[in-house]
Design an enzyme around this catalytic site. Structure first.
Site, short mmCIF file in Angstrom:
data_model
loop_
_atom_site.label_atom_id
_atom_site.label_comp_id
_atom_site.label_asym_id
_atom_site.label_seq_id
_atom_site.Cartn_x
_atom_site.Cartn_y
_atom_site.Cartn_z
CE LYS A 268 7.24 -1.83 18.77
NZ LYS A 268 6.08 -0.94 19.08
CG ASP A 273 6.94 0.94 24.17
OD1 ASP A 273 7.68 1.88 24.56
OD2 ASP A 273 5.99 1.10 23.38
CE LYS A 280 3.85 2.16 25.75
NZ LYS A 280 2.85 2.81 24.87
CG ASP A 291 5.91 -2.81 21.91
OD1 ASP A 291 5.02 -3.04 21.07
OD2 ASP A 291 6.49 -1.71 22.01
CG ASP A 350 4.91 5.36 23.95
OD1 ASP A 350 5.55 4.29 23.81
OD2 ASP A 350 3.79 5.43 24.50
CD GLU A 352 8.34 1.93 20.86
OE1 GLU A 352 7.64 2.93 21.11
OE2 GLU A 352 7.88 0.79 20.81
NE ARG A 354 5.22 5.51 14.65
CZ ARG A 354 4.04 6.10 14.72
NH1 ARG A 354 3.79 7.18 14.00
NH2 ARG A 354 3.10 5.62 15.51
N1 BES Z 1 3.83 -0.50 21.53
C1 BES Z 1 3.03 0.66 21.46
C2 BES Z 1 1.66 0.38 20.85
C3 BES Z 1 0.70 -0.36 21.74
C4 BES Z 1 0.10 0.27 22.81
C5 BES Z 1 0.37 -1.65 21.44
C6 BES Z 1 -0.80 -0.43 23.60
C7 BES Z 1 -0.53 -2.34 22.22
C8 BES Z 1 -1.10 -1.73 23.31
C9 BES Z 1 3.72 1.70 20.58
O1 BES Z 1 5.09 1.75 20.67
C10 BES Z 1 3.22 3.03 21.04
O2 BES Z 1 3.47 3.39 22.15
N2 BES Z 1 2.49 3.71 20.18
C11 BES Z 1 1.92 4.96 20.49
C12 BES Z 1 2.05 5.87 19.28
C13 BES Z 1 1.68 7.30 19.56
C14 BES Z 1 2.69 7.93 20.49
C15 BES Z 1 1.65 8.03 18.24
C16 BES Z 1 0.46 4.75 20.85
O3 BES Z 1 -0.21 3.94 20.21
O4 BES Z 1 0.00 5.38 21.80
ZN ZN Z 2 6.04 0.02 21.21
MN MN Z 3 5.76 2.94 22.29
#
Ligand code: BES
Ligand code: ZN
Ligand code: MN
Length: 499
Positions: A268, A273, A280, A291, A350, A352, A354
């Protein structure tokens, strides 16, 4: 840093510093006992004064030991002898390197590789010793107007191997350690660089640069237009909210037989992000420059593989994009069509990662890969589940999962498997599309992997969620380079270089 092997008589070794291990309760390691004997019992006499008794994290610098050629002797605590492992040796070694690098010693001999650790061969000990040392001296000061490096940094380290011959296999293990360490450094550099500088275009340029270093490596970069014609509607929906054009970086290394199916790594490469319209919160949002650590780690692993000239075929694919809020950005409820033809209802912009990975996985099919491993900072939930110790591992093939778990534990870069049971797939149901891009409250890491599994049906596949392991927060903020070690160990094994 320069590395070399040393063997033979320790007392007569001319060096600025000899690093010796002491176990708990002042028990001398083999090399320490040799030095003690040669110096007429000076070492044990000093230890009896009580400045150090061999507990982990202790150290003591000695000067001018009688009848010893080394200018200094650095004693490092190894903890209880019965609990001694490669891991504890590396921890003490890391402390010693940090200390030497900050001091005035520019060259040293490490005797810890000569100690019996039971579970690992000497080749593995050497690889890990090099990787650990490079990890300790790594600095990121590209963005400082005036860098302040250590005044007299370490330049040369010798690894002492007792009376073992300096065989070709051991020399090669040192070079492999150097190659993996260089891959880790590259991965850290890419990751630490901020989002305004490390854009999808920058990642692509760095990949191209690697491609120019080897005739066995071909790098191509797909632009948005080409992604459009391939039907990558999911990936493109994410980059539409950003002014930086997305890139699909493809690196093909041919070190193996021409017909043999390649291993394939997908990373990825989300260079920043912000969450998109599902914005966020502000706290620590700067860390979302990390990210793209999955992408950085697979590019770093490719660099290591090329340097080691592994006799395998390897393909690396990095979908690279930003995720920002904008008038053209994805909106909750939007439905997009992925390259596979499956439609996705985007309930949270968020989620994104996947969305860009799924199209990269479909693109991977054309290589008929022997196995695919994707690496991603995919879910905050993975940090809740495993903290910062282990990467999350999910797979549609138990044998592949087992190989990756073993590689991680050998390389001191562990992963831990979570289930990918069918029952969890139900959480991705959508009333309007083939699937939703989020799975509701529970098991966030698992439902994210369930989503990806729907694009990985045609091959053996594993997913590493590195949200908790790719970087450190707080005072010590910085990329770790994980899981380059795990992946490199996996490749070494597949290439038949390790048992
Ligand atoms: N890049 C983030 C995941 C992440 C968050 C990694 C904090 C490390 C620290 C990812 O894109 C994301 O935002 N995931 C969301 C998914 C949710 C909306 C289902 C998450 O983990 O909150
Ligand atoms: Zn992300
Ligand atoms: Mn995200």
């Amino acid at each position: 840093m320069q590395y070399l092997l040393k063997s033979g008589d320790l007392a007569n070794l001319r060096t600025a510093c000899l690093v010796l291990g002491i176990h708990s309760r002042r028990r001398l390691s083999g090399p320490a006992a040799d030095i003690d004997k040669a110096s007429g019992g000076q070492l044990s006499a000093i230890l009896k004064r009580g400045d150090m008794d061999g507990e982990a994290e202790q150290s003591l610098m000695l000067y001018d030991l009688p009848k010893i050629q080394a200018e200094r002797v650095l004693l490092v605590g190894l903890g209880p002898e019965k609990e001694f492992t490669l891991k504890s040796a590396l921890k003490s070694w890391a402390g010693a390197v940090r200390m030497l690098n900050q001091g005035s010693v520019i060259e040293a001999v490490n005797t810890l590789p000569a100690l019996e650790t039971g579970e690992s061969g000497l080749d593995q000990v050497l690889r890990e010793s090099v990787i650990t040392a490079e990890d300790q001296v790594y600095r990121f000061d590209q963005c400082k107007s005036k860098a302040e490096p250590p005044k007299r940094p370490l330049k040369k380290l010798a690894l002492y191997i007792g009376d073992q011959p300096k065989s070709q296999a051991l020399q090669r293990a040192v070079s492999e350690g150097e190659a993996i360490a260089a891959g880790i450094s590259l991965s850290k550099d890419l990751a630490n660089l901020p989002g305004n500088l490390c854009t999808p275009g920058h990642l692509a340029e760095q990949a191209r640069k690697l491609g120019r270093q080897s005739t066995k490596l071909k790098v191509s970069v797909l632009e948005e237009k080409q992604m459009e014609s391939l039907g990558m509607g999911s990936l493109l929906s994410v980059s539409r909210g950003s002014r930086e054009p997305a890139k699909l970086i493809v690196m093909e290394y041919k070190g193996g037989k021409s017909g043999s199916r390649p291993l394939l790594l997908v990373g990825k490469g989300l260079t920043f992000d912000a969450g998109g319209i599902s914005l966020k919160p502000a706290a620590a949002m700067d860390e979302m420059k990390y990210d793209m650590c999955g992408g950085a780690s697979v590019i770093g692993t490719m660099a290591a593989c090329v340097k080691m000239e592994l006799p395998i075929n390897l393909v690396v694919i990095v979908p690279a994009s930003e995720n920002l809020p904008d008038g053209a950005a994805n909106k909750p409820g939007d439905i997009v069509t992925s390259m596979s033809g499956q439609t996705i209802e985007i309930l949270n912009t968020d989620a994104e990662g996947r969305l860009i990975l799924c199209d990269a996985l479909t693109y991977a099919e054309r290589y008929k890969p022997a196995a695919v491993v994707d690496v991603a900072t995919l879910t905050g939930a993975c940090i809740i589940a495993l903290g910062n110790q282990a990467s999350g591992l999910l797979s549609n093939d138990d044998k592949l999962a087992g190989e990756l778990l073993e590689a991680g534990s050998r390389a001191n870069d562990r992963a831990w498997q979570l289930p990918l049971w069918d029952e969890y797939q139900d959480q991705l149901k959508s009333n309007f599309a083939d699937m939703a891009n989020i799975g509701g409250k529970g098991a966030g890491t698992i439902t994210a992997a369930c989503f990806l599994s729907r694009y990985a049906r045609k091959f053996k596949w594993a997913h590493l969620d590195i949200a908790g392991t790719a970087w450190r927060s707080g005072e010590d903020k910085g990329a770790t380079g994980r899981p380059v070690s795990l992946l490199s160990q996996f490749l070494l094994k597949r290439a038949g270089r390790v048992k």
